[in-house]
Scaffold this motif. Structure first.
Motif, PDB file in Angstrom:
ATOM      1  N   VAL A 157      50.366  22.309  70.332  1.00  0.00           N
ATOM      2  CA  VAL A 157      51.025  21.399  71.266  1.00  0.00           C
ATOM      3  C   VAL A 157      50.012  20.572  72.072  1.00  0.00           C
ATOM      4  CG1 VAL A 157      52.557  21.321  73.287  1.00  0.00           C
ATOM      5  CG2 VAL A 157      53.054  22.871  71.403  1.00  0.00           C
TER       6      VAL A 157
ATOM      7  N   ARG B  65      58.103  33.847  63.195  1.00  0.00           N
ATOM      8  CA  ARG B  65      59.221  33.670  64.141  1.00  0.00           C
ATOM      9  C   ARG B  65      58.726  33.673  65.586  1.00  0.00           C
ATOM     10  NH1 ARG B  65      61.724  31.405  60.515  1.00  0.00           N
ATOM     11  NH2 ARG B  65      62.456  32.703  58.836  1.00  0.00           N
TER      12      ARG B  65
ATOM     13  N   GLN C 231      57.234  30.385  66.375  1.00  0.00           N
ATOM     14  CA  GLN C 231      58.293  29.394  66.576  1.00  0.00           C
ATOM     15  C   GLN C 231      58.832  29.470  67.999  1.00  0.00           C
ATOM     16  OE1 GLN C 231      61.022  30.457  63.441  1.00  0.00           O
ATOM     17  NE2 GLN C 231      60.300  28.807  62.101  1.00  0.00           N
ATOM     18  N   VAL C 232      59.042  30.679  68.481  1.00  0.00           N
ATOM     19  CA  VAL C 232      59.544  30.861  69.845  1.00  0.00           C
ATOM     20  C   VAL C 232      58.532  30.295  70.845  1.00  0.00           C
ATOM     21  CG1 VAL C 232      60.107  32.573  71.621  1.00  0.00           C
ATOM     22  CG2 VAL C 232      60.985  32.841  69.290  1.00  0.00           C
TER      23      VAL C 232
ATOM     24  N   LEU D 238      56.152  28.112  70.341  1.00  0.00           N
ATOM     25  CA  LEU D 238      56.070  26.651  70.203  1.00  0.00           C
ATOM     26  C   LEU D 238      57.216  25.974  70.923  1.00  0.00           C
ATOM     27  CD1 LEU D 238      54.964  26.187  66.485  1.00  0.00           C
ATOM     28  CD2 LEU D 238      53.756  25.381  68.513  1.00  0.00           C
ATOM     29  N   ASN D 239      58.409  26.511  70.796  1.00  0.00           N
ATOM     30  CA  ASN D 239      59.560  25.932  71.484  1.00  0.00           C
ATOM     31  C   ASN D 239      59.383  25.979  73.005  1.00  0.00           C
ATOM     32  OD1 ASN D 239      60.950  25.241  69.162  1.00  0.00           O
ATOM     33  ND2 ASN D 239      62.111  27.136  69.110  1.00  0.00           N
ATOM     34  N   VAL D 240      58.937  27.110  73.522  1.00  0.00           N
ATOM     35  CA  VAL D 240      58.757  27.266  74.965  1.00  0.00           C
ATOM     36  C   VAL D 240      57.689  26.295  75.475  1.00  0.00           C
ATOM     37  CG1 VAL D 240      57.996  28.840  76.785  1.00  0.00           C
ATOM     38  CG2 VAL D 240      59.586  29.636  75.028  1.00  0.00           C
TER      39      VAL D 240
ATOM     40  N   SER E  14      56.482  23.590  74.002  1.00  0.00           N
ATOM     41  CA  SER E  14      56.920  22.201  73.787  1.00  0.00           C
ATOM     42  C   SER E  14      57.917  21.774  74.854  1.00  0.00           C
ATOM     43  CB  SER E  14      57.567  22.049  72.411  1.00  0.00           C
ATOM     44  OG  SER E  14      56.615  22.212  71.398  1.00  0.00           O
ATOM     45  N   ASN E  15      58.870  22.631  75.171  1.00  0.00           N
ATOM     46  CA  ASN E  15      59.845  22.304  76.203  1.00  0.00           C
ATOM     47  C   ASN E  15      59.191  22.141  77.580  1.00  0.00           C
ATOM     48  OD1 ASN E  15      61.907  22.349  74.328  1.00  0.00           O
ATOM     49  ND2 ASN E  15      62.572  24.407  74.851  1.00  0.00           N
TER      50      ASN E  15
ATOM     51  N   SER F  89      57.502  18.637  77.761  1.00  0.00           N
ATOM     52  CA  SER F  89      58.295  17.441  77.439  1.00  0.00           C
ATOM     53  C   SER F  89      58.597  16.643  78.671  1.00  0.00           C
ATOM     54  CB  SER F  89      59.612  17.833  76.773  1.00  0.00           C
ATOM     55  OG  SER F  89      59.363  18.428  75.543  1.00  0.00           O
TER      56      SER F  89
END
Length: 66
Positions: free
Chosen positions: A24, A52, A55-56, A58-60, A62-63, A66
């Motif tokens: 990120v 997995r 992925q979790v 990365l989502n956290v 990235s959010n 943003s």
């Protein structure tokens, strides 16, 4: 429903988080954001699917950027 397959094994959650942050980081730099990450030097071992878990993370991350 069989859509997600799990392949758990013992992983280092700290290293997986470091890897997610590095994925990120270029986007945050392009957006002129500063990301400060303070992770333990001690491994955090747990039984998880590394794909997995990343992925979790990365989502956290990235959010959060943003």
């Amino acid at each position: 429903r069989g859509l997600v397959t799990w392949h758990p094994r013992v992983v280092d959650a700290v290293q997986i988080m470091r890897d997610a942050v590095e994925v990120v980081r270029p986007r945050t730099e392009e957006g002129h954001q500063r990301m400060i990450v303070d992770l333990s030097e001690t491994p955090a071992r747990l039984n998880a699917d590394p794909v997995r878990l990343q992925q979790v993370f990365l989502n956290v991350v990235s959010n959060a950027t943003s």
